[in-house]
Design a protein around this motif. Structure first.
Motif, short mmCIF file in Angstrom:
data_model
loop_
_atom_site.label_atom_id
_atom_site.label_comp_id
_atom_site.label_asym_id
_atom_site.label_seq_id
_atom_site.Cartn_x
_atom_site.Cartn_y
_atom_site.Cartn_z
N ASP A 21 -1.12 3.82 -5.21
CA ASP A 21 -2.48 4.26 -4.91
C ASP A 21 -3.49 3.54 -5.79
O ASP A 21 -4.64 3.92 -5.86
CB ASP A 21 -2.61 5.77 -5.16
N LYS A 22 -3.04 2.51 -6.52
CA LYS A 22 -3.96 1.78 -7.39
C LYS A 22 -4.12 0.35 -6.85
O LYS A 22 -3.14 -0.36 -6.66
CB LYS A 22 -3.42 1.73 -8.82
N ALA A 23 -5.36 -0.06 -6.67
CA ALA A 23 -5.63 -1.38 -6.10
C ALA A 23 -4.93 -2.48 -6.90
O ALA A 23 -4.37 -3.41 -6.33
CB ALA A 23 -7.14 -1.63 -6.05
N ARG A 44 0.82 -1.21 0.00
CA ARG A 44 0.00 0.00 0.00
C ARG A 44 0.86 1.27 0.00
O ARG A 44 0.44 2.30 -0.50
CB ARG A 44 -0.93 -0.03 1.22
#
Lengths: 404, 274
Positions: free
Chosen positions: A234-236, A230
């Motif tokens: 910031d992108k899953a 994480r």
């Protein structure tokens, strides 16, 4: 020690160590990527309960195997038994939460400790059985893959790949349910079923990892990799694969260390390696890491000084703060004698206008969070939309730059 | 706006009784005898309501009146104790392709690792399916939806950096990407700035003018007459429903809000003559 480590990491420490390394690496990759969804859905605690609930299943499966006259150490059979009792544990948590007024954390605590206690009792019973003395079931607590066979490694590899494939196939509904369950329902995704699948995947990781990492620490391999990942994105989607890499590297290095120091159980070593990667991510990750935060703090101080200096220029006041003077000089906004350059005058006018815009924004925005969240020192175009700025400018009236 | 081939499935199954409301199949959203209860207290009690196609409608009532709950129950997000909901004459569960729902923005975690454009792409979930690749045309659709809410410059931002009004716009853009016939919005104007409020109502009116149906849970009585065609007044039970010009009366508001609505407040509203 170092020599044996390098041997282990290059698959020269013997056949068994190589099997273990392949197994823990695959397990780590599958655990990290599966765990990302558990992490995002905030289900770490319940997956820990499920992991602890595997233990009575292991014991009962062993007893059943021996009672049927077989060898109690058949890994697939023990895994099947642990899966059944983990599933029962999950259902009990859900049943308690739904049928009583107890909060979920109480239900999780109760199930975790009761199932684990029952498992320990069963292990003790087994140790006192004639066929149980050499069972090695306590290896399931912390992982001890030393006696791993080829068929065990194949089992771990196949199961890990199946879990990974399912995670990839189901990433969209799982992401949607984790981010916005109400919206997910409205587009026809069953939140309940998605949650069950998510827990089933975590359970699969747990039971497959029993022999390698052990049930007490498997939750670390599910949760620490996404927590580390994480920091980096910031992108899953990126968090999923970075967590996979973190888990895989932890498994690989952990297995190597474990092979060079056989007295220590594998699980704790893997978890410690995993934690080291987490600590490094926390420190060094760009933007979200601790060091980046310190750098941002420094940039913030500079923004404050620049803004103060520019406003002083706009008001034609003297600048006293030496750090501010140095900054403005360095950026070519003032000459060495303190007089503003052309660039400095232009920026001063802009800073003054932004200052007035922010003043209006503060006064008129119902949504105080919008203003609170920003330091009010950046160009307003980076923070507000065009129509928001137009609305502010309409209240401000025509620009005054010409006058200053 | 193709009419469905399966009219009145639910109605015909209604024990063979004659249909109570012949217009039900024509309405974009209809709920019948809807009761929802949290614990032992009904949040919504036996509500019948319908929303006509091509209308912009508000659900209005005091705090705790069950406005959001009614929408969620209609969509199956919270369990119903009784009642059913139809969209365009078929059960809501089978009409997911034609419905776009915008939850309250406070209901999600804005620290979630996702960018603005990714949230809008979630609106294309039913098109993309499980494994479909996100292609240029999908990205173009998402960007044009962002442009409709004035957020085209924010596509690559992390959603945690947005203000409340901007978050609401992103949610609306996601709903636009769904290209639905029925839009259900839960408090879209709550806590947003004036520019965002205007941007949102302009989009909603444009949707209505395209013959789509929009239903908003709404809390600001002063804007009801300006923004909406129809209104449902709700306080656990239905108080009144119909065109704003007919039912948004001082009498009905008094029934909905009881003593909580000061008369001085009522004087400021553009009420229908009642």
């Amino acid at each position: 020690m170092l020599e044996t480590l390098i041997e282990a990491l290059t698959f020269r420490a013997g056949y068994n160590a190589a099997l273990v390394a392949v197994g823990t690496t695959l397990l780590g990759i599958a655990a990290g990527s599966t765990g990302t969804f558990i992490f995002l859905r905030r289900r770490a605690l319940i997956s820990d309960a499920v992991a602890h609930a595997t233990l009575p299943g292991v014991g009962l499966a062993f007893i059943a195997l021996v009672a049927l006259g077989g060898d109690g150490r058949n890994l697939p059979a023990l895994v099947a038994g642990s899966a059944v009792s983990a599933w029962v544990g999950l259902l009990v948590v859900q049943w308690i939460t739904r049928q009583t007024r107890l909060a979920e954390d109480a239900a999780i605590g109760a199930v975790l400790s009761v199932f684990f206690g029952l498992g320990i009792v069963l292990l003790t019973v087994i140790q006192n059985m004639s066929s149980g003395r050499q069972a090695g079931l306590e290896d399931f607590l912390l992982g001890a893959p030393a006696g791993m066979l080829l068929q065990d490694a194949i089992f771990v590899a196949v199961a890990g790949l199946v879990v990974l494939a399912l995670v990839i196939a189901l990433r969209r509904p799982m992401t949607l349910v984790a981010f916005d369950p109400a919206f997910a329902t409205s587009v026809g995704i069953s939140v309940h079923r998605t949650d069950l699948v998510m827990m089933a995947l975590a359970m699969a990781i747990t039971v497959v990892g029993l022999k390698l990492v052990g049930l007490i620490l498997i939750v670390a391999l599910l949760i620490i990799p996404p927590a580390a990942a994480r920091f980096w994105s910031d992108k899953a989607r990126n968090v999923v694969w970075i967590a996979g890499v973190v888990g895989g590297v932890s498994g690989f290095l952990g297995a190597g260390l474990s092979a060079s120091a056989p007295a220590i159980p594998t699980g704790p070593i893997i978890v410690l390696v995993c934690f080291c990667l987490f600590a490094m991510s926390m420190a060094f990750a760009p933007r979200r890491g601790v060091i980046a935060a310190l750098a941002r703090q420094r940039q913030f101080r500079q923004r404050v000084r620049r803004r103060q200096g520019l406003l002083a220029l706009a008001r034609e006041e003297e600048i006293l703060d030496p750090a501010t003077l140095a900054l403005l000089r360095r950026e070519g906004l003032i000459r060495t004698d303190g007089v503003a350059t052309d660039a400095g005058r232009a920026q001063a006018a802009r800073a003054r206008r932004d200052e007035r815009r922010w003043e209006v924004a503060r006064a008129t925005h119902q949504d105080e969070a919008a203003v609170d969240r920003h330091d009010l020192l950046r160009p307003i175009e980076e923070v507000l939309t065009r129509d928001e700025i137009a609305e502010i400018d309409a209240r401000l009236g025509p620009p005054e730059e010409a006058a200053t | 706006m193709a009419q469905t081939d399966l009219p009145n499935i639910v109605l015909a199954a209604n024990d063979g009784q004659p249909v109570r409301d012949a217009g039900l199949a024509d309405s974009a959203l209809a709920v019948r005898e809807m009761t929802v209860s949290y614990g032992q207290k009904p949040a919504v009690f036996s509500v019948d309501a319908s929303f006509g196609e091509g209308r912009l409608a508000a659900i209005v009532g005091p705090n705790g009146a069950g406005k959001s709950t009614l929408l969620k129950a209609a969509l199956g997000i919270v369990p119903r104790l009784s009642g059913h909901a139809t969209a365009f004459g078929i059960p809501v569960e089978h009409a997911a392709d034609r419905i776009a729902y915008v939850p309250q923005r406070a209901s999600v975690d804005w620290e979630f690792p996702t960018r603005v454009i990714d949230v809008v792409l979630m609106g294309l979930y039913r098109q993309l399916g499980l494994l479909g690749r996100v292609r240029t045309k999908h990205l173009d659709t998402a960007r044009s939806c962002l442009a409709r809410v004035g957020m085209e410059d924010f596509a690559d931002r992390q959603i945690g950096q947005l203000s409340g009004g901007q978050q609401q716009r992103v949610f609306l853009a996601r709903a636009l990407a769904q290209d639905a016939d029925l839009y259900l919005l839960d408090e879209p104007f709550a806590g947003v700035d004036a520019a965002t409020e205007k941007a949102i109502i302009d989009v909603l009116k444009a949707l209505r003018d395209e013959q789509r149906t929009v239903v908003c849970v709404h809390h600001d009585l002063t804007t009801v007459a300006d923004y909406f065609d129809d209104v449902l007044l709700l306080n656990v039970r239905k108080i009144a429903e119909g065109p704003v010009a007919q039912v948004f009366t001082a009498d009905n508001l008094q029934k909905t809000y009881g003593g909580r609505l000061a008369t001085v407040h009522i004087d400021q509203l553009r009420l229908a003559a009642g």
